[in-house]
Design an enzyme around this catalytic site. Structure first.
Site, PDB file in Angstrom:
ATOM      1  N   GLU A  72      43.453  30.067  41.515  1.00  0.00           N
ATOM      2  CA  GLU A  72      42.781  30.735  42.638  1.00  0.00           C
ATOM      3  C   GLU A  72      41.690  29.841  43.221  1.00  0.00           C
ATOM      4  O   GLU A  72      40.939  29.215  42.471  1.00  0.00           O
ATOM      5  CB  GLU A  72      42.155  32.051  42.173  1.00  0.00           C
ATOM      6  N   LYS A  83      35.317  31.386  31.894  1.00  0.00           N
ATOM      7  CA  LYS A  83      35.164  30.906  33.281  1.00  0.00           C
ATOM      8  C   LYS A  83      34.414  29.588  33.393  1.00  0.00           C
ATOM      9  O   LYS A  83      34.801  28.719  34.185  1.00  0.00           O
ATOM     10  CB  LYS A  83      34.454  31.970  34.125  1.00  0.00           C
ATOM     11  N   VAL A 120      50.599  40.274  40.181  1.00  0.00           N
ATOM     12  CA  VAL A 120      51.113  41.426  40.920  1.00  0.00           C
ATOM     13  C   VAL A 120      51.814  40.971  42.201  1.00  0.00           C
ATOM     14  O   VAL A 120      52.912  41.420  42.528  1.00  0.00           O
ATOM     15  CB  VAL A 120      49.954  42.391  41.274  1.00  0.00           C
ATOM     16  N   GLY A 148      31.097  40.655  40.447  1.00  0.00           N
ATOM     17  CA  GLY A 148      30.361  40.818  41.690  1.00  0.00           C
ATOM     18  C   GLY A 148      28.951  41.382  41.522  1.00  0.00           C
ATOM     19  O   GLY A 148      28.221  41.538  42.487  1.00  0.00           O
ATOM     20  N   ARG A 164      49.182  34.106  33.894  1.00  0.00           N
ATOM     21  CA  ARG A 164      50.192  35.165  33.776  1.00  0.00           C
ATOM     22  C   ARG A 164      50.947  35.299  35.094  1.00  0.00           C
ATOM     23  O   ARG A 164      50.578  34.673  36.082  1.00  0.00           O
ATOM     24  CB  ARG A 164      49.494  36.489  33.486  1.00  0.00           C
ATOM     25  N   HIS A 174      40.421  34.065  50.179  1.00  0.00           N
ATOM     26  CA  HIS A 174      40.926  33.946  48.817  1.00  0.00           C
ATOM     27  C   HIS A 174      42.366  33.430  48.915  1.00  0.00           C
ATOM     28  O   HIS A 174      43.247  34.144  49.363  1.00  0.00           O
ATOM     29  CB  HIS A 174      40.867  35.312  48.140  1.00  0.00           C
ATOM     30  N   GLU A 230      39.354  30.305  39.608  1.00  0.00           N
ATOM     31  CA  GLU A 230      39.807  30.517  38.237  1.00  0.00           C
ATOM     32  C   GLU A 230      41.319  30.366  38.188  1.00  0.00           C
ATOM     33  O   GLU A 230      41.980  30.295  39.225  1.00  0.00           O
ATOM     34  CB  GLU A 230      39.402  31.905  37.720  1.00  0.00           C
ATOM     35  N   ARG A 263      49.864  47.078  48.397  1.00  0.00           N
ATOM     36  CA  ARG A 263      49.847  47.825  47.132  1.00  0.00           C
ATOM     37  C   ARG A 263      49.687  49.313  47.429  1.00  0.00           C
ATOM     38  O   ARG A 263      48.686  49.730  48.027  1.00  0.00           O
ATOM     39  CB  ARG A 263      48.690  47.361  46.245  1.00  0.00           C
ATOM     40  N   LYS A 305      26.555  27.235  45.445  1.00  0.00           N
ATOM     41  CA  LYS A 305      26.712  27.223  46.892  1.00  0.00           C
ATOM     42  C   LYS A 305      27.392  28.514  47.330  1.00  0.00           C
ATOM     43  O   LYS A 305      28.327  28.991  46.668  1.00  0.00           O
ATOM     44  CB  LYS A 305      27.579  26.037  47.307  1.00  0.00           C
TER      45      LYS A 305
END
Lengths: 132, 453
Positions: free
Chosen positions: B276, B116, B296, B165, B293, B208, B289, B339, B201
């Site tokens: 993202e 990351k 979903v 998190g 791949r 998202h 990040e 989902r 920050k």
């Protein structure tokens, strides 16, 4: 920080048990794991109530090619638990296929060089009855 | 084009890839565990190879068995799906060593985005905005105060060794910083073995938003617009995703798309990937990040662009150039994915396993269900609880929300518990209807339903 991961430990223990080792020691960086194994873990004993002609299918332990088929792998042979019947070769490494119990080979389901999926039958054994 | 492709995955995504191959005339090989003997992915594929017992480590993550399945089946290429080996550079390398093509990015790109901190540096170097903060651990309170002053409050104190998190504290103003700094350092030391902290920050009410990109092996990189995935459960797992982002403007889409393409180019990216971002209330966006791949939620992008992402992945891996350019990509209408998981909302979303006695799925115009299950299927305890994806599309967001409500109303599963009753309530919420939900929405929603009892 290096550490021993659980899968590695599980793998080592399984290998040690299969090969009959008494001690296992793993070291990755600073982390150490050691264990002593009892002589033979209590294997499931065939119960006396088992049907007389109980058969056991010997399946491929990994995905690979059947190699090094031993002369004992033929119908009618008497084998003892742990006798190596053949190998399954994958990525250049052999994995033994041992007889899971004492008994007699009833049929052979795969031939030298066959590609096998996991668990694919290699042979069918008739268990030797405890009183036999 | 490849003649035979092995799908190194299970569940709905394996079915999804098999379907794409079938349309393209490619033979397919499924791998399956003993627990997945009856899974649709095994039944749909032209060939199937059992790779082990139920637990993932024995089967889908058993590298030797998966590689040997590739070898004995004679597959020329492997699609990893998501999860499992999809973001393991070593898997791509191992495939190369046995002469099979990995349908995904080059190992170097997987590695570049896997760490990351390194990914954030790469994004910054590519001119993509990142969340402002300290790059190195903060040695003391005085330094923390200085950094926080520079980037502006509120800030987050983040444990270097934390993740998912955990190990994060929010600081509203300078007066509370010293105390919280000492507390966070002590907690981090106790929880993670390292008291090192970063100051970052705090993006207030973040959304998202992620950008889908496609890059071929000839240097063409395009983006397929964005998806919004702010509706996440308490474990930061996405529940509802949509495209486009309700508050998106053409200008912001262009800027975010260009930033995503720049990041992809900077690491020599090829194939499908997702960058993202966090987007704040005033439309500032920050790199979070890159997922190297297929994701979903890719079907919502497919619904609004008309581009089959999986088929493009196969074409790219086979060396074909992208058949379109950025100017050809158009966003039409609105799509939402829900989902469907085998989790019991009445029991704190505990996984539910067992036999599906009845499976009635919705249909009709603009309704797509991707799944590997059916009535009579046994849900095993070894795997991710997601059992289906419901994707609806319509001409605009309000129509898509109405279609989603209707589809959830028509979705009936007996025998196991699912999150469908929870989803029905969630999409009725006025705030969801407005599209005004940030990443804390589900937590607040659960609080409201708790209070209402």
């Amino acid at each position: 920080m290096a550490s021993v991961d659980l899968d590695a430990i599980r793998h080592a223990l399984r290998l040690a048990r299969d090969k009959g080792f008494r001690e296992v020691e793993l070291e990755v960086g600073e982390t150490r794991f050691s264990a002593g194994l009892s002589a033979r873990p209590a294997a499931p004993r065939p119960s006396s109530a088992a049907p007389q002609d109980e058969t056991v299918t010997v399946g491929a332990p990994i995905v690979g090619y059947l190699q090094k088929v031993r002369p004992s792998l033929k119908p009618g042979s008497k084998v003892q638990e742990g006798d190596v019947l053949a190998c399954v070769t994958a990525l250049g490494l052999d994995t033994d296929v041992p007889a899971p119990c004492d008994g007699e080979i009833v049929s052979v389901e795969a031939a030298e060089g066959d590609a096998l999926e996991y668990g694919q039958p290699i042979a069918v054994l008739r268990k030797r009855r405890p009183d036999a | 084009m490849f003649r035979k492709v092995l799908v190194a995955n299970r569940g709905e995504i394996a079915c999804r890839v098999i379907r794409a191959c079938r349309e393209m005339g490619i033979r397919t090989v499924a791998i399956y565990s003993k627990a997945d003997r009856d899974s649709l992915h095994r039944l749909m594929a032209d060939e199937a190879v059992c790779v082990g017992e139920g637990p993932n480590g024995d089967s889908y993550l058993n590298l030797g068995n998966v590689l040997m399945a590739v070898q004995i089946s004679g597959a020329e290429a492997v699609h990893p799906g998501y999860g499992y080996f999809s973001e393991r550079a070593h898997f791509a390398q191992a495939l190369q060593s046995i002469g099979a093509k990995f349908i995904g990015p080059p190992p170097s790109a997987i590695e570049a985005m896997g760490d990351k901190a390194a990914a954030k540096r790469a994004a910054k170097a590519a001119g993509c905005p990142v969340v402002p903060g300290s790059e190195d651990p903060i040695p003391d309170e005085a330094t923390a105060l200085r950094v926080a002053h520079k980037i502006g409050y509120p800030v987050l104190l983040k444990a270097v060794a934390g993740g998912g998190g955990r190990g994060i504290r929010r600081v509203e103003d300078p007066s509370e910083l010293p105390g919280l700094f000492r507390m966070a350092a002590a907690e981090a030391k106790a929880s993670f073995g390292s008291g090192e902290l970063l100051v970052e920050k705090c993006v207030v009410a973040p959304r998202h938003v992620e950008i889908q990109i496609l890059a071929d092996e000839h240097g063409n990189v395009v983006h397929l617009g964005e998806r919004e995935c702010s509706v996440q459960n308490l474990r930061h797992q996405k529940i509802l995703e949509e495209a486009p982002y309700a508050a998106m403007t053409d200008r912001l889409r262009r800027r975010m798309g260009e930033a995503a393409v720049a990041v992809a180019k900077a690491v020599g990216y090829q194939n499908a990937g997702t960058v993202e971002f966090l987007v704040d209330a005033s439309g500032h966006f920050y790199f979070l990040e890159m997922n190297t791949r297929l994701q979903v939620e890719h079907p919502v992008t497919e619904a609004v662009t008309g581009i089959d992402v999986v088929q493009q992945m196969l074409r790219i891996a086979a060396g074909e150039p992208l058949p379109f350019r950025q100017k050809d990509v158009r966003i039409h209408g609105h799509a939402i994915e829900a989902r469907i998981t085998a989790q019991d909302p009445e029991r704190d979303f505990a996984p539910s396993t067992g036999r599906i006695e009845r499976w009635i799925q919705p249909g009709g115009l603009g309704v797509r269900v991707d799944t590997h299950v059916y009535a009579g299927f046994e849900v095993a305890p070894y795997y991710d609880p997601m059992i289906a994806k419901l994707i609806v599309s319509a001409e605009d967001r309000p129509a898509a929300v109405r279609r989603l409500r209707a589809a959830l109303h028509d979705f009936h599963v007996d025998g196991i518990a699912t999150n469908i009753p929870f989803l029905r309530k969630l999409v009725e919420h006025p705030q969801y209807e407005e599209g005004a939900v940030d990443t804390s929405f589900v937590a607040r929603f659960l609080g409201e339903t708790e209070d209402a009892r």
